[in-house]
Design a protein around this motif. Structure first.
Motif, mmCIF file in Angstrom:
data_model
loop_
_atom_site.group_PDB
_atom_site.id
_atom_site.type_symbol
_atom_site.label_atom_id
_atom_site.label_comp_id
_atom_site.label_asym_id
_atom_site.label_seq_id
_atom_site.Cartn_x
_atom_site.Cartn_y
_atom_site.Cartn_z
ATOM 1 N N PHE A 68 0.867 -1.190 0.000
ATOM 2 C CA PHE A 68 0.000 0.000 0.000
ATOM 3 C C PHE A 68 0.896 1.230 0.000
ATOM 4 C CE2 PHE A 68 0.331 1.573 4.355
ATOM 5 C CZ PHE A 68 0.889 0.475 5.006
ATOM 6 N N PHE A 80 -6.979 -2.203 4.113
ATOM 7 C CA PHE A 80 -6.299 -3.428 4.564
ATOM 8 C C PHE A 80 -6.867 -3.945 5.881
ATOM 9 C CE2 PHE A 80 -2.556 -0.486 5.720
ATOM 10 C CZ PHE A 80 -2.674 -0.596 7.090
ATOM 11 N N THR A 93 -2.571 -15.040 6.748
ATOM 12 C CA THR A 93 -1.973 -13.926 7.466
ATOM 13 C C THR A 93 -1.476 -12.916 6.439
ATOM 14 O OG1 THR A 93 0.035 -15.249 7.526
ATOM 15 C CG2 THR A 93 -1.259 -15.151 9.535
ATOM 16 N N LEU A 94 -1.548 -11.642 6.814
ATOM 17 C CA LEU A 94 -1.151 -10.580 5.887
ATOM 18 C C LEU A 94 0.128 -9.900 6.350
ATOM 19 C CD1 LEU A 94 -4.471 -8.624 5.125
ATOM 20 C CD2 LEU A 94 -3.569 -10.679 4.027
ATOM 21 N N PHE A 95 1.078 -9.781 5.446
ATOM 22 C CA PHE A 95 2.243 -8.929 5.692
ATOM 23 C C PHE A 95 2.006 -7.639 4.920
ATOM 24 C CE2 PHE A 95 5.392 -12.650 6.465
ATOM 25 C CZ PHE A 95 4.949 -12.740 7.774
ATOM 26 N N LEU A 96 1.789 -6.561 5.663
ATOM 27 C CA LEU A 96 1.500 -5.269 5.048
ATOM 28 C C LEU A 96 2.795 -4.513 4.820
ATOM 29 C CD1 LEU A 96 -1.294 -4.419 7.639
ATOM 30 C CD2 LEU A 96 -1.668 -5.291 5.326
ATOM 31 N N ASN A 98 4.432 -0.835 3.531
ATOM 32 C CA ASN A 98 4.170 0.584 3.323
ATOM 33 C C ASN A 98 5.211 1.127 2.344
ATOM 34 O OD1 ASN A 98 3.360 3.218 3.740
ATOM 35 N ND2 ASN A 98 3.938 3.289 5.897
ATOM 36 N N GLU B 84 8.731 3.206 9.178
ATOM 37 C CA GLU B 84 9.070 2.857 7.792
ATOM 38 C C GLU B 84 10.136 3.809 7.234
ATOM 39 O OE1 GLU B 84 8.217 0.398 5.626
ATOM 40 O OE2 GLU B 84 9.227 1.345 3.920
ATOM 41 N N PHE B 95 7.586 -5.684 7.804
ATOM 42 C CA PHE B 95 6.347 -6.413 7.585
ATOM 43 C C PHE B 95 5.387 -6.017 8.702
ATOM 44 C CE2 PHE B 95 8.482 -10.214 5.276
ATOM 45 C CZ PHE B 95 8.484 -9.477 4.101
ATOM 46 N N LEU B 96 4.334 -5.310 8.310
ATOM 47 C CA LEU B 96 3.368 -4.816 9.287
ATOM 48 C C LEU B 96 2.259 -5.830 9.471
ATOM 49 C CD1 LEU B 96 3.107 -1.319 7.583
ATOM 50 C CD2 LEU B 96 4.475 -1.849 9.613
ATOM 51 N N CYS B 97 1.895 -6.101 10.714
ATOM 52 C CA CYS B 97 0.868 -7.112 10.996
ATOM 53 C C CYS B 97 -0.224 -6.517 11.865
ATOM 54 C CB CYS B 97 1.503 -8.308 11.698
ATOM 55 S SG CYS B 97 2.875 -9.017 10.759
ATOM 56 N N ARG B 105 -4.151 -14.226 17.364
ATOM 57 C CA ARG B 105 -3.641 -13.674 16.105
ATOM 58 C C ARG B 105 -2.221 -13.128 16.319
ATOM 59 N NH1 ARG B 105 -4.883 -14.793 10.907
ATOM 60 N NH2 ARG B 105 -4.880 -12.966 9.559
ATOM 61 N N GLU B 108 0.061 -16.018 16.257
ATOM 62 C CA GLU B 108 0.216 -16.516 14.898
ATOM 63 C C GLU B 108 1.252 -15.672 14.135
ATOM 64 O OE1 GLU B 108 -3.121 -17.701 11.583
ATOM 65 O OE2 GLU B 108 -3.831 -17.106 13.565
ATOM 66 N N TYR B 109 1.112 -14.345 14.241
ATOM 67 C CA TYR B 109 2.054 -13.474 13.542
ATOM 68 C C TYR B 109 3.465 -13.600 14.107
ATOM 69 C CZ TYR B 109 -1.232 -11.094 10.434
ATOM 70 O OH TYR B 109 -2.127 -10.806 9.438
ATOM 71 N N LEU B 112 4.987 -16.784 12.779
ATOM 72 C CA LEU B 112 5.353 -16.673 11.365
ATOM 73 C C LEU B 112 6.580 -15.800 11.151
ATOM 74 C CD1 LEU B 112 2.126 -16.107 9.295
ATOM 75 C CD2 LEU B 112 3.904 -17.821 8.918
#
Lengths: 337, 337
Positions: A68, A80, A93-96, A98, B84, B95-97, B105, B108-109, B112
């Motif tokens: 993003f 997101f 799972t999402l790795f966002l 920036n 960032e 990697f933003l979670c 959750r 989990e992050y 990972l």
């Protein structure tokens, strides 16, 4: 029925939540005795860990990368956030990431995410909204797509076909310009955005054609590009206010620009909407927080993220997905028009 | 001097930006002839790719994991936006979670990110702000910290010592309560937050002690917990307005609650600040966008993220870092008080 969480199971088995997660998702080896203990507790409570998630056969790592462009525009966290909620249900799972729309940063993240073997990618902003995207940057994404499913939100790249989820921004702009015309405005300005960005060009076209369809003249001097920020709205509003023949209504490229424009107007004692009507775009949380509340177009930001995640999940499962999913924009009429 | 970017080098070498990045960062193998071609171009232009980044000897993957609790509260995107920018300069990727403060959750992050061998972790929200954090969740983080450096923002876990970056929220609350008292208010309410959250408890204590230091009575009926959202502010403001003996000023747990409170008051024709003064906390972008503009406390959100990233980078380099870095809060006096 009692609700059992992963955390309850971890406590009962006297192991960490991560260990339970490893057993459930089979992501890393766990000692056999521990595995059996955890499975027994799961059986006992008839725990259903993401039934859907476990049924996904083509999921490998369960990780999705999301690019993003701008953490300071609330629209993107809203998108997101929606994607995260869908991902959670689907067991992803999402790795966002920036990127601040920096192309080389985008490349860096794409590279890393691919090395880390994400199952799919969701792209927003940056190169997919560039009006003239360099060929090498296009090629990079094309190469990735041969290996990893990609869904693009509100953008695309030239010369290739990608899976996309988008709000109909053309229709959204048409609706809001028509709304201003219906309120009696004949002199409508257009404020903010960048001619280098596809979404700005699309909105400008819709603005121009809606004026024409209503037999109103399109005037270049009432169109001012700039950026997508509040300060852009503040500055460009000064320009409008200094004009002897200024418009009575202004459509802004997004909510941030609209809020900047509102602030400049209000600070000069100009009333909104009595003296000048102002409209935004996106319906970020700022719009309804304002006073007067801002008329804007909802892009259904959370829904955009959710839909992108759903489509991506189907692509990963090798199911058929429509190339382009279009969400309807909603006109949010509030106090500023 | 001309400025050469990674992108220029990619174009000149006729390779993708990712390939240049691989050569520069040595993250993946590149064909020797390609590598030499790229290096020649780099030499020719005297390109300095992240001189600092390349000098970091203990960096392995260059990846940092960032956990944050709530994408709908602009404070967090502001913090990780700052992180960032620092990461980019230091040659790290984030990697933003988005955990939504869901402990499983979070696990989990964490799991990972550790599997993906991040060089370090930045934690915000969730368990590190829980007033009573279950021991197994504490242990999980303690175990990770044995292998991977961690920096916590505005939180900690009981019984162990962690590297932390925080704004002095106690002082921030004291400043804003004193400001309200200095404006002549003797009846000050406290609105929003949760007694299960450490930051709420800290702010409540500061509020209570500042009242006492000014010989003002602390009244339980003027303290209303709830959540951290705009709708909480809207609802609880109704309660205040229904009281026969209501406070003349209200300190809200954050900007969102304050904006909800403002909206309810304004919709009833109550003037701010003439009839009731309202103050927020965080100085998110919402605060200065409002009308009237919201008095609040700046946590220097971007600076918080930047500092956390700098400290984490030092920890990864095995340099000495202060256990707790405290940023000073800034009182932002605007129109609402």
């Amino acid at each position: 029925m009692e609700t059992i969480t992963v955390y309850d199971i971890a406590r009962e088995a006297n192991v960490s939540v991560a260990t339970v997660s490893r057993v459930l998702n089979d992501t890393a080896p766990v000692r056999e005795s521990t595995r059996q203990k955890i499975m027994a507790i799961i059986e006992k409570h008839k725990f259903q860990p993401n039934a859907l998630a476990r049924s996904l056969v083509n999921k490998k790592t369960g990780m999705i990368g999301v690019l993003f462009p701008d953490s300071s525009n609330m629209f993107f966290p809203e998108v997101f956030g929606g994607a995260e909620l869908a991902a959670q249900k689907l067991g992803y799972t999402l790795f966002l990431c920036n990127t601040f729309s920096d192309y080389s940063r985008e490349s860096e993240y794409l590279n890393l995410l691919c090395e880390r073997q994400v199952d799919g990618l969701i792209l927003m902003g940056g190169r997919i909204n560039a009006r003239h995207c360099p060929a090498s940057l296009v090629q990079e994404v094309v190469d990735i797509q041969r290996k990893i499913p990609i869904v693009m939100i509100n953008g695309t790249l030239p010369g290739y076909s990608f899976h996309r989820v988008k709000t109909d921004e053309y229709l959204g702009t048409k609706l809001i310009v028509q709304h201003l015309i219906d309120r009696g405005h004949r002199h409508i300005g257009f404020l903010g955005g960048s001619a280098a960005t596809t979404t700005t060009v699309e909105k400008l076209q819709a603005y121009q054609r809606t004026l024409e369809a209503n037999h109103l003249t399109y005037r270049k001097e009432w169109v001012h590009f700039g950026s997508f920020s509040k300060s852009c709205g503040q500055q460009l509003m000064e320009t409008f206010l200094a004009m002897s023949n200024r418009p009575t209504a202004i459509l802004c490229i997004n909510d941030y620009v609209a809020i900047g424009a509102m602030k400049t107007a209000l600070s000069r004692g100009i009333r909104i909407p009595e003296d000048i009507a102002i409209a935004g775009f996106d319906d970020t949380q700022l719009a309804s927080a304002m006073n007067p509340e801002l008329t804007t177009v909802s892009q259904q930001s959370e829904q955009l993220g959710r839909q992108a995640m759903l489509n991506l999940s189907k692509l990963i499962q090798k199911e058929k997905v429509k190339k382009v999913t279009v969400l309807a924009p909603n006109l949010m009429i509030r106090q500023s028009t």
